[in-house]
Each structure stands twice: as C-alpha cells, then as structure tokens.
Write an enzyme that holds these catalytic residues in place. Structure first.
Site, PDB file in Angstrom:
ATOM      1  N   GLY A   1       0.831  -1.115  -0.194  1.00 30.58           N
ATOM      2  CA  GLY A   1       0.062   0.036  -0.057  1.00 30.58           C
ATOM      3  C   GLY A   1       0.811   1.016  -0.076  1.00 30.58           C
ATOM      4  O   GLY A   1       2.082   1.187   0.586  1.00 30.58           O
TER       5      GLY A   1
ATOM      6  N   GLY B   1       0.574   5.221   0.840  1.00 30.31           N
ATOM      7  CA  GLY B   1      -0.331   6.473   1.579  1.00 30.31           C
ATOM      8  C   GLY B   1       0.130   7.758   1.638  1.00 30.31           C
ATOM      9  O   GLY B   1       1.426   7.899   1.219  1.00 30.31           O
TER      10      GLY B   1
ATOM     11  N   PHE C   1       1.163   8.967   4.134  1.00 29.05           N
ATOM     12  CA  PHE C   1       2.265   8.910   5.140  1.00 29.05           C
ATOM     13  C   PHE C   1       3.616   8.269   4.545  1.00 29.05           C
ATOM     14  O   PHE C   1       4.820   8.559   5.070  1.00 29.05           O
ATOM     15  CB  PHE C   1       1.599   8.012   6.227  1.00 29.05           C
ATOM     16  CG  PHE C   1       2.813   7.905   7.152  1.00 29.05           C
ATOM     17  CD1 PHE C   1       2.899   8.773   8.390  1.00 29.05           C
ATOM     18  CD2 PHE C   1       3.659   6.641   7.605  1.00 29.05           C
ATOM     19  CE1 PHE C   1       3.753   8.665   9.461  1.00 29.05           C
ATOM     20  CE2 PHE C   1       4.593   6.407   8.513  1.00 29.05           C
ATOM     21  CZ  PHE C   1       4.646   7.453   9.642  1.00 29.05           C
ATOM     22  N   GLY C   2       3.435   7.241   3.613  1.00 31.01           N
ATOM     23  CA  GLY C   2       4.687   6.828   2.853  1.00 31.01           C
ATOM     24  C   GLY C   2       4.172   5.296   2.528  1.00 31.01           C
ATOM     25  O   GLY C   2       2.984   5.006   2.294  1.00 31.01           O
ATOM     26  N   LYS C   3       4.865   4.532   2.558  1.00 33.39           N
ATOM     27  CA  LYS C   3       4.586   3.139   1.857  1.00 33.39           C
ATOM     28  C   LYS C   3       4.496   2.050   2.933  1.00 33.39           C
ATOM     29  O   LYS C   3       4.889   2.144   4.138  1.00 33.39           O
ATOM     30  CB  LYS C   3       5.656   2.418   0.967  1.00 33.39           C
ATOM     31  CG  LYS C   3       6.039   3.187  -0.122  1.00 33.39           C
ATOM     32  CD  LYS C   3       6.972   2.691  -0.947  1.00 33.39           C
ATOM     33  CE  LYS C   3       7.045   3.374  -2.366  1.00 33.39           C
ATOM     34  NZ  LYS C   3       8.323   2.825  -3.214  1.00 33.39           N
TER      35      LYS C   3
ATOM     36  N   LYS D   1       4.876   0.518   8.077  1.00 35.60           N
ATOM     37  CA  LYS D   1       4.529   1.530   7.575  1.00 35.60           C
ATOM     38  C   LYS D   1       5.591   2.312   7.552  1.00 35.60           C
ATOM     39  O   LYS D   1       6.128   2.749   9.037  1.00 35.60           O
ATOM     40  CB  LYS D   1       3.100   1.910   8.236  1.00 35.60           C
ATOM     41  CG  LYS D   1       2.702   3.228   7.676  1.00 35.60           C
ATOM     42  CD  LYS D   1       1.233   3.311   7.965  1.00 35.60           C
ATOM     43  CE  LYS D   1       0.728   4.604   8.216  1.00 35.60           C
ATOM     44  NZ  LYS D   1      -0.440   4.904   9.098  1.00 35.60           N
TER      45      LYS D   1
ATOM     46  N   ASP E   1     -10.976  10.313  10.749  1.00 32.80           N
ATOM     47  CA  ASP E   1     -10.904   9.872   9.426  1.00 32.80           C
ATOM     48  C   ASP E   1     -11.469   8.421   9.165  1.00 32.80           C
ATOM     49  O   ASP E   1     -10.891   7.591   8.931  1.00 32.80           O
ATOM     50  CB  ASP E   1      -9.214   9.682   9.147  1.00 32.80           C
ATOM     51  CG  ASP E   1      -9.035   9.702   7.390  1.00 32.80           C
ATOM     52  OD1 ASP E   1     -10.199  10.167   6.890  1.00 32.80           O
ATOM     53  OD2 ASP E   1      -8.065   9.410   7.082  1.00 32.80           O
TER      54      ASP E   1
END
Ligand SMILES: *[C@@H]1O[C@H](CO)[C@@H](O)[C@H](O)[C@H]1NC(C)=O
Ligand SMILES: *[C@@H]1O[C@H](CO)[C@@H](O)[C@H](O)[C@H]1NC(C)=O
Ligand SMILES: *[C@@H]1O[C@H](CO)[C@@H](O)[C@H](O)[C@H]1NC(C)=O
Ligand SMILES: *[C@@H]1O[C@H](CO)[C@@H](O)[C@H](O)[C@H]1NC(C)=O
Ligand SMILES: *[C@@H]1O[C@H](CO)[C@@H](O)[C@H](O)[C@H]1NC(C)=O
Length: 839
Positions: free
Chosen positions: A490, A492, A494-496, A511, A607
């Site tokens: 994934g 996002g 924020f990062g990978k 993450k 969220d």
C-alpha cells in the site's frame, strides 16, 4: 451465532465407577510448585513447593529466580517468579489420565526483566497451551489434558527477543470420571468422538444464582464465579438457594462434578407467578472465535415442591438443545437430584459469543412457567493442530460490569480475561492476603509514557521507558527484505506500507514514513500516542515502532483480509453476506464507541472510512489509522484555524462549515461507511450521473422516499429481512443528520446495528449492547493493521487537507496515492467535491 450448530453430546446419566462422596478425592499426582522461590509456601492449606527443592523437575539454560522487591504484603506464590531466557522444561512423572495444569502469572519488574512485556509460548508434548502470550496482569490459566505417557513436559519457549516467566504452577490429577465419554446418548445423532484426546481450557465456570465458590468449598479446588455479570437481563431471573436439599443420587453427579454450593443455588425464570408469562433468560459469554467449545450444564430442581412441575427448554446460541427437559424423570423421580449434561459445539465458533438461554416449555403446561440453571462450565477445545491458542486472540471480554469486579479479578490481560473471569476467585483467595488492590492495568504500553501494566503498583521500577516496543531498524529491514519493493502492499500519504515477517514468524505490516514530511512526523507521534493509550479488540494495534536514523516506522500486526473497502468493491474478493457486513459495522462501531467514551478524554478519530476499517483473518473489524485523531472535542473550538482534515465523501458538513470538531463528526462519517456497506460503491464516483456521484446524498434520497432497497448492492437483493434493512436505513439517516446534535452517539448506533442484526437473524431476547460499552482498555495481544492497503485492493481513499477558512480550498495531501475511483483524475473528484460540499 446462528451459524454454529450445537450437537448434543451425551447425558452423563450414569457414572458408574464413581469415587465416593465421603471424604473428597485424593489426587494421585498433586504437584504444586512455587516457582522462583527458595522456600515452600502454604496457600489455603495447600503446600506449594519451591522449585529449587523440586529442581529435578526443571531444565533451563540458566537460572533466574525473581523476587518482587517491593511487594511487602504477606508473601504468596505471586511474590516470586522464575524467568526463562531460553527454552526451558518442567518435567513431572505422572500417572496416565486427565490432569489439570494451572499456570499462575503475576508480572512484575525484576532487574532488566519487565514481565509485562515478556512474550512466550507454553506447550506440553502434545498440545500448545499458550502461544505468543503476554501477561499484562495477574491471572491464572487452567487446562485439562489426558496424559498418555508417564511424563509430562511443560515447555516454556520465549518468543524472539523476549523471555518467559511463571509464578506458580500446578499439575493435579483429575478424577477419571469427571470428563469421560459416556456413550449413552439421549436421542439425537452425532456423538463427539475423541474426547479423551481432547485438551480443554476452562474459560468460564459459573455458579448460577449463588456467590463465588472458592477452592476450600470445592473438593477439587475449583473456583465458581457468580453469574450476574453474564446475564443479559438480570431482572428476568430470581435467585433461589436451598443448599441443604441437594441430593446426590448414586450413579449421577457427585460432589466432584460440582459441589453442593453450586447445585443448591440457581437462577430461575422470574415468571412473577403469572401463568401466562413466557420469556427466556439468557447469559452471554465472550469466547475466542475459531475454536469448538465444550459446555457442561448443571441442574438441580430446587424450585419445585413436587414432581412434574418443571419442564423447560435449553438453548445455546438460539438453537434448541433440549426440549421439555424434565429433570426428575432422568433421576428416577428424585426431586432436587444433582444432574449434568454436556454439549460440544458442532463446529468452531464463528462469532466470539456463546449465548445460553433457558425458557419454559411451551408444549407441556404447568401451573407456573419455570426454567432453571444451576451451574455452567465452558471449556475451549484444542483445534486440529492441537492448539488451544493461536496467539492472535485479543482478549475479549470487557464489559463494564466486569470492571466492577476488579478487586477480585485483579486485572485484565492479554487474551485472558476469560480465564480471569472464571478464576478470579482463585486469585482472590491468594490476593486477599495481600492488599487486594490490583485493579490496575495500564493503557499505555508503548513508548511515550508508561504506567506499565504491572500488577505491582508499588514496584518502583515500572516507569522505566518501555523501550521494548522500539524495534531496531535492522530487524525491520530483515522483516521486509530491506524494504523490498515487491513487499509493498500500500502507498498512502504517510509513505509506503510493506508486508513483512518478524523473526518469530509474526506477520506484520510495516508503515514507513517519508522522513521529509513534517506532517508525517506529527501523525507518527499521534499514532503512537493514540495506539499506546488505547487498546481494544476493535482497534488495530501496534507491535512497535522505529525512530532510528530519522526513520518513522510503525509496525502493526498484519491484517489478513485487508480493508473493508476492498471487500465491498473494486476487487474480485467474494461478496460479504448481510450478516457479515452487519458484524463488521458492529465491530467498527464498538471500536469508535470505545474511543469516544474512553475514561479520560474522548478521542475523535477524524478519518473514519472504509479504507480505515481493516479485517482480520476471521473478518473481525478493527479501526485503523489514528494519525489524524484528536483528544477532546473542544480542541478545534479554540483553534479554529486548524485545518479541516478528513476524507472526501466522508466529511461531516457541519465540521466543514464551522470547524467544530466533535465525536458526531465521526458518527457522520460512519453513516457514510454504512451506506457504502449497503450499496457497495465508492462514496464519490464522478463517472456516474450527477445526482449519483455522492453516495451519501444519493442513498439518502432513496432512504427518505422509503425505497432504500432500490439502491442496495445487487448481491444483497432479496437477502435482507425488510425490518433489518429498515432499521439500518433509519440509523444511517440519523447519522447523516445535518447537525451534530441531531445525530446519535456511537453507542446508540451500535445498539441499533445489533438490533438490525437480530432482526436479520433472531438470536436472543435482547439487543442490548452487552459487550464493550464504556469498557476500556482491552488488553490484548496482537492485532494488526495499517491502512492504505489500496494498491492491491482496488484503490484507496485520498486524504485531503481543507484549509481552515472553510471556503473549500483543497490541498492534496497525498499525491502518491492511487485514485479512489480508478480512471478518474483527482482533479475531477475534487471539483465534484467542491460542488457537493456546498451543503
Ligand atoms: C518443602 O517441601 C518438600 C516436599 O514436601 C520437603 O521435602 C522439603 O523438606 C520442604 N522444605 C522446607 C524448607 O520446608
Ligand atoms: C485417556 O486416554 C486413554 C488412552 O487414549 C484412555 O484409555 C482413557 O480412557 C483416557 N482417560 C480419560 C479420563 O479420558
Ligand atoms: C465454605 O466453607 C466454609 C468452611 O470451609 C464455610 O464456613 C462456609 O460457609 C462455606 N461457604 C459457603 C458459601 O458454603
Ligand atoms: C427463547 O429463545 C429461543 C431461541 O432464541 C426462541 O426460539 C424462543 O422463541 C424463545 N422463547 C421465548 C418465550 O421467547
Ligand atoms: C485435539 O488434539 C488431538 C490430538 O492431541 C486431536 O486428536 C483432536 O482431533 C484435536 N481436537 C480437535 C477438535 O481438532
């Protein structure tokens, strides 16, 4: 619930060779070990022997005896522990046959060993009893195994980079007849085969209608807990106690089966002497899904004045298991004879609840409708891999009522509440001599701050920083093959996100934050902070983090089934049934309800969306991604300039207009998720005709017309009970109210969802929220998680920042993200949103 079938196992109607009632049973093997202690200790008349004196039993690479330094209460078996830094074994020579194995844990800090963070497994030669287990507070686990060799080896295996410990252990013979297969089957087909090879873990042992029964009042030193906290409607039953009238009819139950104090009290349906009243009484137990359970019911008719006055039905998870039960006829016409029956669930539990109900017979007319239950034991059965634990159970039970028992139950632990409930009495017994104050269990278990979950608040070392949750970068690199691109699951804002496996095999989602992002740093901190304070079975949890070399890495347990979103659309995953969807909504609502009602300050997730609801291997829902969450509803009232954050399509219009953040913003977003679940389409889909683009608006139109069924997921057509859909629709409608004050709380939403589930699949009398209501800190072990799974799962949500002036300037926070709606450019989506947000 409805899914599991219960199979009639056997009436144990004749216990032939029964040990006499006379003077109690004398176990052939009776090993009571006071681990880590140099001295013997007598507890309630039983002598626990030092494991140094019994050291021929133990093989361990090195010897670490730990004594709690500051527990200056009267010494008990919990004052000392033995620590194992490598694989270690206790060996006992035993007679063949069934034995209880009781493991006592009460973590404290000893030198560098913080026992609340010890993680380990315990097994016998044949069965895994505990795996990747962590004891966050005092508890006892009880197992019963039929040993088929002359030696029992109990092996303690520390998990990677951890150690094991135990405070005391017992290996005690069980009378052969207590759990034995009696082939006489009353009526129904389907005998359970192989009970003798089955390992059992006692999860509940309950005395209906009576007080706690402690080991000195039980010939087999068991604990029986009172039933009131499991009763769904306490006022539907009355308590009856007639201990002196209990009769042990030769050939049936004996004092070993259950003591007089258990048979002599019962919970009886409170029919108020109204001959026409008719209802059930129901007890609800939280159990770990994925296992079969063995249930033993104890009955004794202490309520009738004469024979043939009592006929009742017994249900397990709404399935009738015995109809028109007439105890006296089984007991050669003896009134108040002690009697028991055993059942085994036909298949592994899908849900995590067992509900037991009794209700008066409808076919046999008696003067007053009656039904009784005197005692109940629930035991977990090993799975086909001979395990009693898979190391993935995030302790369950939680209800606030249980919290009240804290003094007795002493605290909550990873995966063990159940055992606690059943055995709190044991603990008490020992505890009473101490100061009995162990209610503490901390919610903080990771870095930042810690009042650790030890049960020794008086121990001065508990505040050392909990660096055990800091994971070395090297270990993370190893887990992810140095952030191998092929492991990316994934991407996002924020990062990978990478899939990986730790040394001990635990699957994790890693993450990795983009170090350049300032935003990321704030969210990194928030996430650690939030997840360290809040532990709940329906919130994903963190395994650890890494901030070495300015990395911002969060390690979560891997959620096997990815996001809820991926199961709704945009993938080839099999469609979920309505019941599954409701259960997922219920699970996530519980998680949010817990956040909103936490004991300190409410937390607003900010969220909530289907991409932030993750599903474990059993499709249990957990809320993920706390990067945006905030404590306190007033934060944004005082800081009005704070950017409005959230995800398009889910954003509360009132929050958007007024930048006032309350829990009700989450409720709004959750309402949108509910529509998504029902309609199985993206919340914003610009490829659709204009009036359909925004799911919330579109579906709401149909709801208001009373024609919601027109827009539901094709695969659900004709499969939803009309009332269930109506309830669901009404609930969403309330969640999506324009003004927060008009929206229900998450607790109400939860209640309504449970009700909708019952309407779909009638289960038991009442839809009360019996579970996590203002419960707190679950404990638990390893859930897993992370968000933004999208890449492989059909597109992700895009988080956006809306600047605080509310005029709809959007800045895309996350440019790397895959489009929510494949093939549609983000700018299209945004422009649609700007328009639709004008509400
Ligand atoms: C402890 O108990 C064992 C077994 O009963 C006995 O052999 C030993 O002498 C006892 N030790 C002490 C110090 O009482
Ligand atoms: C234990 O297992 C042995 C061998 O399978 C069996 O003969 C015996 O009856 C079992 N005992 C109990 C109490 O189940
Ligand atoms: C438990 O046993 C003790 C004596 O051992 C007795 O005094 C007490 O009344 C018993 N408790 C109950 C509830 O029967
Ligand atoms: C008791 O529960 C069973 C199973 O849920 C149900 O079928 C039955 O109708 C209930 N009886 C009453 C009187 O509510
Ligand atoms: C429990 O383990 C035994 C072997 O130890 C096995 O024979 C039995 O089938 C297992 N039980 C279940 C329900 O799989």
């Amino acid at each position: 619930m409805g899914g599991e079938k219960f199979r009639f196992l056997f009436w144990v109607s004749s216990i032939s060779s029964l040990i006499c009632l006379c003077y109690g049973y004398v176990p052939v093997n009776n090993y009571l070990i006071n681990c880590g202690s140099p001295t013997n200790l007598t507890e309630t008349g039983r002598v626990f022997i030092s494991d140094k004196l019994a050291s021929n039993h133990l093989t361990s690479p090195n010897e670490i005896l730990a004594a709690a330094s500051n527990r200056n209460s009267v010494p008990d078996i919990y004052q000392t522990a033995r620590i194992f830094t490598g694989i270690s074994k206790y060996t006992f020579s035993v007679a063949r046959g069934r034995h209880w194995i009781r493991l006592h844990f009460s973590p404290f800090q000893y030198q560098n060993f913080q026992m609340t963070s010890a993680k380990f497994s315990v097994s016998s030669q044949t069965h895994v009893l505990l795996s990747d287990f962590t004891a966050k507070s005092k508890l006892m686990k009880e197992y019963s195994l039929n040993l088929t060799t002359d030696r029992l080896e109990l092996t303690f295996t520390p998990s990677a980079n951890s150690f094991a410990f135990v405070n005391a252990l017992e290996v005690v013979s069980v009378p052969d007849t207590l759990i034995s297969i009696d082939p006489s089957i009353a009526g129904r087909p389907g005998t359970f085969q192989g009970l003798s090879r089955q390992a059992l873990e006692t999860v509940y042992r309950v005395n209906m209608g009576g007080p706690r029964v402690t080991p000195n009042n039980d010939t087999l030193s068991r604990i029986w807990e009172p039933d009131s906290e499991f009763l769904i409607e306490k006022n539907l039953v009355k308590i009856v106690s007639k201990i002196s009238s209990v009769v042990y009819v030769p050939g049936y139950a004996t004092e070993e089966t259950a003591p007089r104090n258990v048979y002599g009290t019962c919970s009886e349906i409170n029919s108020g002497d109204n001959p026409t009243s008719s209802f059930n009484a129901t007890w609800d137990f939280e159990v770990e899904a994925g296992f079969k359970y063995f249930l033993r019911f104890h009955f004794c008719d202490i309520v009738s004045r004469a024979l043939n006055e009592l006929y009742f039905n017994l249900y397990v998870d709404s399935m009738m298991v015995v109809q028109d039960l007439d105890l006296s006829s089984y007991l050669s016409n003896t009134l108040s004879g002690a009697y028991f029956m055993d059942y085994v669930t036909e298949s592994a539990k899908v849900s995590n609840r067992i509900r037991v109900s009794i209700g008066p017979s409808v076919t046999v007319r008696t003067t007053y409708p009656k039904a009784i239950l005197n005692g109940l034991e629930i035991m977990k059965m090993n799975n086909s891999k001979s395990q009693l634990s898979t190391g993935t159970f995030l302790s369950g039970a939680s209800s606030s009522t249980r919290k009240k028992n804290v003094g007795m139950i002493v605290g909550v632990t990873v995966g063990c509440l159940i055992a606690l409930v059943a055995f709190g009495g044991f603990l008490i017994l020992f505890k009473k001599r101490g100061k009995g104050k162990d209610g503490h269990h901390s919610k903080s278990w990771i870095p930042l701050s810690t009042t650790n979950g030890t049960t020794t608040p008086d121990s001065n070392v508990t505040t050392t920083s909990n660096s055990s949750y800091r994971i070395p970068l090297a270990a993370i690199k190893e887990a992810t093959n140095s952030f191998d691109e092929s492991r990316v699951i994934g991407v996002g804002g924020f990062g990978k996100v990478y899939k990986g496996a730790l040394q001990d095999g635990t699957k994790v989602a890693v993450k990795r934050g983009n170090p350049k992002s300032q935003q990321g740093l704030a969210e990194f901190r928030t996430e650690i902070e939030m997840l360290s304070q809040f532990r709940h079975r329906h919130l994903v949890s963190l395994i650890g983090y890494c901030d070495e070399s300015s990395e911002m890495i969060l390690v979560y347990e891997y959620m096997e089934n990815g996001t809820l979103k991926s199961h709704l659309y945009g993938s080839n995953l099999p469609t979920l049934s309505w019941k599954q969807r409701l259960e997922i909504c219920i699970g996530s609502a519980r998680g949010l309800h817990y956040l909103h009602t936490g004991d300190s300050k409410p937390v607003i997730h900010r969220d909530v969306k289907s991409a932030n609801i993750l599903l474990d291997e059993k499709l249990m829902a957990k809320v993920a991604d706390f990067g945006l969450s905030k404590t306190g509803p007033d934060l944004d009232q005082t800081h009005v300039s704070t950017a409005v954050k959230g995800s398009f399509g889910y954003l509360d219009p009132e929050y958007f207009r007024r930048q006032q953040l309350t829990e009700k913003s989450d409720v709004y977003s959750f309402g949108v998720v509910m529509f998504e679940v029902l309609c199985a389409r993206p919340v914003i889909d610009p490829t659709l005709p204009r009036e359909m683009v925004n799911l919330a608006e579109w579906a709401m139109k149909w709801q208001k017309k009373g024609q919601l069924e027109e827009v539901i997921d094709q695969s659900l057509k004709g499969k939803i009970v009309a009332d269930s859909l109506r309830k669901f629709g009404e609930t969403v409608e309330k969640c999506l109210a324009d003004y927060g004050v008009d929206r229900p709380s998450m607790g109400d939403v939860l209640w309504n969802l449970e009700y909708a589930l019952q309407l779909q699949e009638p289960v038991v009398v009442d839809g009360d929220d019996d579970d996590d209501d203002n419960s707190t800190n679950m404990i638990g072990e390893l859930p897993l998680r992370f968000n933004d799974y999208n890449k492989n799962h059909g597109g992700g949500e895009t988080s956006v920042n809306v600047s605080g002036d509310g005029k709809g300037r959007f800045e895309e926070e996350d440019s790397s993200v895959g489009d929510d709606v494949s093939g549609v450019s983000m700018s299209q989506v945004f422009s649609q949103l700007v328009k639709s947000e004008g509400r």
